[in-house]
Motif scaffolding. Structure first.
Motif, mmCIF file in Angstrom:
data_model
loop_
_atom_site.group_PDB
_atom_site.id
_atom_site.type_symbol
_atom_site.label_atom_id
_atom_site.label_comp_id
_atom_site.label_asym_id
_atom_site.label_seq_id
_atom_site.Cartn_x
_atom_site.Cartn_y
_atom_site.Cartn_z
ATOM 1 N N LYS A 96 -12.274 1.130 -5.084
ATOM 2 C CA LYS A 96 -11.866 2.245 -5.901
ATOM 3 C C LYS A 96 -10.399 2.686 -5.330
ATOM 4 O O LYS A 96 -9.711 3.220 -6.137
ATOM 5 N N ASN A 97 -10.060 2.217 -4.136
ATOM 6 C CA ASN A 97 -8.651 2.451 -3.705
ATOM 7 C C ASN A 97 -7.532 1.270 -4.272
ATOM 8 O O ASN A 97 -6.845 0.771 -3.215
ATOM 9 N N TYR A 98 -7.619 0.630 -5.336
ATOM 10 C CA TYR A 98 -7.106 -0.662 -5.786
ATOM 11 C C TYR A 98 -6.545 -0.496 -7.144
ATOM 12 O O TYR A 98 -7.200 0.046 -7.927
ATOM 13 N N ILE A 99 -5.307 -0.728 -7.087
ATOM 14 C CA ILE A 99 -4.604 -0.503 -8.627
ATOM 15 C C ILE A 99 -3.906 -1.803 -9.133
ATOM 16 O O ILE A 99 -3.137 -2.538 -8.021
ATOM 17 N N PHE A 100 -4.191 -2.393 -10.092
ATOM 18 C CA PHE A 100 -3.378 -3.616 -10.743
ATOM 19 C C PHE A 100 -2.357 -3.223 -11.448
ATOM 20 O O PHE A 100 -2.202 -2.166 -12.262
ATOM 21 N N TRP B 126 0.798 6.662 -8.280
ATOM 22 C CA TRP B 126 0.225 6.976 -7.055
ATOM 23 C C TRP B 126 -0.369 8.523 -6.918
ATOM 24 O O TRP B 126 -1.745 8.773 -6.440
ATOM 25 N N GLU B 127 0.492 9.364 -6.965
ATOM 26 C CA GLU B 127 0.129 10.924 -7.040
ATOM 27 C C GLU B 127 -0.837 11.108 -8.071
ATOM 28 O O GLU B 127 -1.588 11.907 -7.728
ATOM 29 N N THR C 49 0.980 -1.308 0.126
ATOM 30 C CA THR C 49 0.149 0.087 0.151
ATOM 31 C C THR C 49 1.001 1.265 0.134
ATOM 32 O O THR C 49 2.022 1.212 0.356
ATOM 33 N N ILE C 50 0.211 2.272 -0.659
ATOM 34 C CA ILE C 50 1.080 3.657 -0.499
ATOM 35 C C ILE C 50 -0.164 4.535 0.203
ATOM 36 O O ILE C 50 -1.235 4.426 -0.306
ATOM 37 N N LYS D 185 -7.737 8.373 3.719
ATOM 38 C CA LYS D 185 -8.483 8.263 2.239
ATOM 39 C C LYS D 185 -7.499 8.312 1.097
ATOM 40 O O LYS D 185 -7.844 7.861 -0.076
ATOM 41 N N ASN D 186 -6.299 8.721 1.255
ATOM 42 C CA ASN D 186 -5.084 8.572 0.325
ATOM 43 C C ASN D 186 -4.546 6.981 0.263
ATOM 44 O O ASN D 186 -3.543 6.820 -0.372
ATOM 45 N N LYS D 187 -4.727 6.275 0.903
ATOM 46 C CA LYS D 187 -4.405 4.822 1.034
ATOM 47 C C LYS D 187 -5.025 3.923 -0.273
ATOM 48 O O LYS D 187 -5.931 3.724 -0.259
ATOM 49 N N ILE D 188 -3.740 3.654 -1.031
ATOM 50 C CA ILE D 188 -4.285 2.906 -2.231
ATOM 51 C C ILE D 188 -3.457 1.350 -2.076
ATOM 52 O O ILE D 188 -2.010 1.335 -1.724
#
Length: 407
Positions: free
Chosen positions: A357-361, A397-398, A324-325, A329-332
């Motif tokens: 929504k806070n998930y990236i592949f 992420w930014e 995670t980064i 609310k900014n935790k992805i």
């Protein structure tokens, strides 16, 4: 891992049984003898050890078994290899000098040895480097001339276990699918999920009527790119299964060309194998550890952390994020899909409406092959082509956080 030429398998009806060696006095003696040969020849060339083993009688075991032992010891020991670039350069120079010599001396009435001595004398090579062993000097970059530095620290019993494990792993390399049924899912399933994530395997989960759960894992034949690498990771998964607590059953569907009918390798928790891995609470992939550490060092405020979280979705589907980064609310969450194939594409399409929504592949692929996926996931899909770089991940992420603020 052993090669196909080392594999010994017995077939009965529809089942395959990889060769196993019990810890009998005879087998332990052979393992001990091989270890002694390696220990007594530390500091010597690989070809010398091969020669000693070749002229030692091991009539009580099949030649393939001895060859397997030797490969395990060769692969597990440490070797000193001279600078291959230097060796290649000196070999090229000497061959060029030899060619020039023969143009003007080919008709001279000299023996081959005398010609060789003249070539070496007239060359720019320091004589004391080549007097003792010209072959070692010329071909030091080849495996046969490597020097044994340290023998693998096996006991005879451990060497036998390595043999048994690697015979099974070699068979599993040719698996089209693995099914691992867990009968004590509360403890076993989270542990298996962490193992699957560690080895980068593709899986699905099914609940059974008896309350057990079957984890189906794809074999290397379903992978279009890097299928060999995936097959090796699948084989490495086998000793991890042996660490599972409670009742379980493994069924491997084998893809063996010479067998027209389906063949299976089956195993339960009651077996003679001993895992070659230490027991761990957390399975963490080295490249992920390095990536997380670099982001932590370069961007301390971002709070980048590895995670063992398992996110449960509908219909027995799961997300296994790697790190995670951010916080609050900014935790992805980020998940790296290490091997990409058509079934994984379908899996992501089917999963799209359930992904938080806070998930990236993260996937390694050519962008032209992922156009529809990119349209669907947009910034929730990060594609890279060559190396996964920490600064690019952080920038993504930014970018994602900024885009969410505008919505």
């Amino acid at each position: 891992m052993l090669q196909l030429k080392h594999l010994l398998v017995t077939y009965r009806k529809d089942q395959a049984y990889p060769h196993k060696l019990e810890s009998t006095p005879d087998n332990l003696e052979i393992a001990s003898n091989l270890l002694t040969i390696f220990e007594e020849h530390q500091g010597e060339q690989r070809q010398k050890i091969e020669e000693v083993i070749r002229y030692t009688n091991y009539s009580s075991l099949q030649p393939k078994s001895i060859q397997s032992f030797v490969k395990i010891l060769f692969d597990s020991s440490s070797w000193i290899a001279p600078d291959s670039e230097e060796t290649t350069e000196r070999r090229t120079n000497l061959f060029l000098q030899s060619a020039a010599y023969w143009q003007s001396h080919a008709n001279e009435d000299l023996s081959a040895t005398e010609h060789q001595e003249n070539i070496l004398i007239n060359s720019e090579i320091e004589q004391d480097l080549i007097q003792s062993d010209i072959n070692t000097w010329l071909y030091a970059d080849m495996l046969s001339f490597q020097i044994l530095e340290k023998v693998a620290p096996f006991t005879p019993k451990e060497l036998l276990n390595q043999y048994n494990i690697q015979q099974a792993q070699t068979l599993l390399f040719y698996t089209s699918k693995l099914e691992l049924t867990l009968y004590e899912t509360q403890q076993g399933l989270p542990q298996v999920m962490q193992m699957i994530k560690f080895f980068g395997l593709f899986f699905s989960v099914q609940k059974n009527k008896d309350k057990s759960m079957t984890v189906s894992i794809e074999g290397a034949s379903s992978i279009l790119e890097e299928s060999r690498s995936y097959g090796i990771e699948l084989a490495k998964f086998f000793p991890a299964i042996l660490l599972l607590q409670g009742k379980w059953q493994l069924t491997a569907f084998l893809a063996i060309d010479k067998k027209k009918k389906p063949m299976y390798f089956k195993l339960t928790q009651d077996n003679i194998y001993q895992s070659t891995y230490p027991e761990k609470n957390t399975w963490s992939y080295l490249k992920i550890q390095e990536l997380v550490q670099t982001i932590q060092d370069d961007h301390k405020a971002a709070k980048c952390k590895a995670t063992t979280t398992i996110i449960t979705l509908k219909n027995n589907k799961y997300l296994l994020p790697d790190f995670t980064i951010g916080t609050g609310k900014n935790k992805i969450y980020f998940q790296w899909i290490r091997y990409f194939n058509p079934s994984k594409t379908k899996y992501l399409f089917d999963l799209q409406d359930q992904v938080p929504k806070n998930y990236i592949f993260i996937i390694k692929a050519k962008k032209k092959d992922c156009i529809e996926l990119q349209k669907l996931f947009q910034l929730q899909l990060f594609i890279f082509v060559k190396d996964l770089q920490s600064n690019i991940i952080y920038q993504h992420w930014e970018k994602y956080i900024e885009a969410n603020k505008k919505q």
